[in-house]
Scaffold this active site. Structure first.
Site, PDB file in Angstrom:
ATOM      1  CB  ALA A   8      33.164 -12.660 -32.332  1.00 36.04           C
ATOM      2  CB  CYS A   9      30.868 -13.091 -27.042  1.00 34.30           C
ATOM      3  SG  CYS A   9      29.474 -11.933 -27.015  1.00 34.30           S
ATOM      4  N   PRO A  10      29.323 -15.496 -28.259  1.00 34.12           N
ATOM      5  CG  PRO A  10      29.290 -17.593 -27.243  1.00 34.12           C
ATOM      6  CD  PRO A  10      29.992 -16.268 -27.197  1.00 34.12           C
ATOM      7  N   GLY A  12      26.934 -11.916 -28.750  1.00 34.97           N
ATOM      8  CA  GLY A  12      27.226 -10.714 -29.540  1.00 34.97           C
ATOM      9  C   GLY A  12      26.706  -9.444 -28.889  1.00 34.97           C
ATOM     10  CB  THR A  16      31.096  -8.595 -28.832  1.00 33.45           C
ATOM     11  OG1 THR A  16      30.686  -9.949 -29.047  1.00 33.45           O
ATOM     12  CG2 THR A  16      31.698  -8.045 -30.121  1.00 33.45           C
TER      13      THR A  16
END
Length: 500
Positions: A8-10, A12, A16
């Site tokens: 998960a990344c900020p 998305g 990700t």
């Protein structure tokens, strides 16, 4: 060994799925089975109960809070940032092997997360990592509002002209919408697009504050976070006030959760008592203590930006360009982007030039690497050349993450090169006076720009500079054994063989 993982990344969007692919490739190479849950912007397919029960270890590659993390309480866990999975998937799988090997299941009847006697408790993330994860959770939920609202506002300006929102007691778009919508009028359609986009933008700060609080203290913190963010908008404190509201609400709810209350009250604490008390306290804090001072700071910052000209503007463009290209979607990049987006609501000339400089600089990293793979193919692996072909579209769409595979593989040559290119682009964009009302879109919003030719010149110049630097550094600074040294080594080896 069976591995379950969450990425998960900020945003998305890019990190990700890149992390998921890297983990899958590394696990396959090591001979393990892996199932990855990508908690991206398009939603996710949760891991099944069967997959969780059969798993031997869990890997979390995330820069935001992992949703429903308690599902993995029975498993040994390895937690890292999402970029570490992209650049070192094999090392992460090796860590997972070690964690599974050393894991001792909790005794029957003990909590799943209990640490066996004599075992060393795993070190959790530090305070700075937690704060960053909370902040990135808020940012990740804001991005869709920024994209949808910003593009609709830009479309409104394109159809209705700049006069659609001139500073006035009653802007033109409000007059048109209040007077009745006319389907045959292009200006009316522009007013409608602008009105919808403005409504979406009104949620930016409340959503930011609400989901920062949510990441810290779960659902009971949503209400005080959203309300505090809304008050930040009302008082003019802007996104700075939203940050304060989010962290204040989350921290307050975390503290309230530690209270020992009678059993009769325990059931209503999360749905009534906690939201009521926390919302009242955060509201008081935002109205009386925080709101007005932050509003004054924001107003001063906006006035300073509006007054920038000449050398100051060029230096600001250099700084923003460096920030946009430093970590490509990371916190420094996001800080620069958020700073630019926050000024769009003012519509001032200074804010619009800043937005153009930020977007132009953010397009440079993937475009430069894509061009480098064409100019000097021999310097890049087949995988990198494949990434280069995709990077053309990513760069054109203002998705800086397209350069991450290159930066991860060779950070000391790639990152300085693209930072210099970004600085050149930012300075040129500010010098040439390019303006932009859309927060995203890349070349697809060029028709909505002021001085689009200047914008494109800035992007091309920065891309060429970055490409030249990365090619030069890869060509002349690579550590290769000298021919003489190689020949000497070969001779020594032959002599040793004869002697043996």
């Amino acid at each position: 060994m069976k591995i379950v993982a969450v990425t998960a990344c900020p945003a998305g969007i890019a990190h990700t799925y890149m992390a998921a692919e890297a983990l899958e490739a590394a696990a396959e190479e090591a001979g393990h089975e892996i199932v990855v849950e990508t908690q991206g912007s398009a939603g996710s397919t949760p891991l099944t109960a069967e997959q969780l029960a059969e798993a031997d270890v869990a890997i979390f590659a995330a820069d935001v809070e992992v949703r429903d993390k308690d599902r993995f309480g029975h498993l040994p866990q390895v937690s890292v940032g999402v970029k570490k999975a992209i650049s070192g998937g094999d090392l992460l799988v090796a860590q997972a092997e070690e964690a599974a090997k050393n894991h001792v299941p909790a005794p029957a009847g003990a909590p799943a997360s209990a640490t066996p006697a004599g075992a060393k408790a795993p070190a959790g993330p530090g305070a700075a990592s937690k704060v960053r994860a909370w902040l990135m959770t808020g940012v990740s939920h804001v991005i869709p509002f920024v994209a949808a609202g910003g593009l609709l506002i830009a479309l409104g300006f394109a159809l209705g002209g700049y006069q659609i929102n001139l500073p006035d007691d009653s802007p033109l778009y409000e007059q048109i919408l209040d007077g009745g919508f006319s389907a045959g009028s292009i200006t009316a359609w522009g007013a409608l697009a602008f009105g919808i986009g403005s409504a979406a933008f009104n949620f930016l700060v409340p959503v930011l504050a609400g989901y920062i609080a949510y990441a810290m203290a779960d659902r009971p913190a949503l209400v005080p976070g959203f309300v505090g963010g809304a008050i930040a908008v009302t008082t003019g404190a802007g996104f700075l006030g939203g940050l304060v509201a989010g962290f204040a609400a989350g921290g307050l709810v975390m503290w309230i959760k530690t209270w020992r209350v009678p059993r009769a009250l325990a059931g209503i604490m999360p749905v009534l008592v906690i939201p009521l008390i926390s919302t009242a306290v955060v509201g008081l804090l935002m109205y009386v203590v925080v709101g007005r001072p932050i509003a004054l700071i924001t107003e001063g910052l906006t006035n300073w930006l509006n007054g920038l000209s000449g050398t100051n503007a060029v230096l600001l463009g250099v700084l923003l360009g460096l920030m946009m290209c430093f970590d490509m979607g990371g916190p420094v990049n996001k800080a620069s982007y958020t700073f630019a987006v926050a000024g769009l609501s003012t519509g001032s000339a200074g804010a619009l030039t800043i937005m153009a400089a930020v977007m132009a600089a953010g397009m440079v990293p993937p475009l430069a690497m894509a061009l480098a793979t064409v100019v000097r193919r021999s310097l890049f692996s087949e995988v990198e050349r494949e990434n280069g072909r995709a990077a053309w579209l990513l760069g054109a769409s203002f998705i800086s993450e397209g350069a991450i595979p290159f930066a991860a593989a060779d950070p000391f040559r790639v990152i300085p090169s693209i930072m210099v290119g970004g600085a050149v682009t930012g300075a040129l964009s500010m010098t040439l006076g390019a303006t932009l009302r859309a927060p995203h879109g890349g070349i697809f919003v060029v028709p909505l720009m002021g001085n689009p030719l200047g914008f494109l010149v800035a992007v091309v110049a920065g891309t060429l500079v970055a490409t030249a630097l990365v090619v030069a550094l890869k060509t002349f600074a690579r550590r290769r054994p000298a021919p003489e040294a190689a020949a000497t080594t070969e001779t020594v080896t032959e002599r040793e063989s004869v002697t043996a």
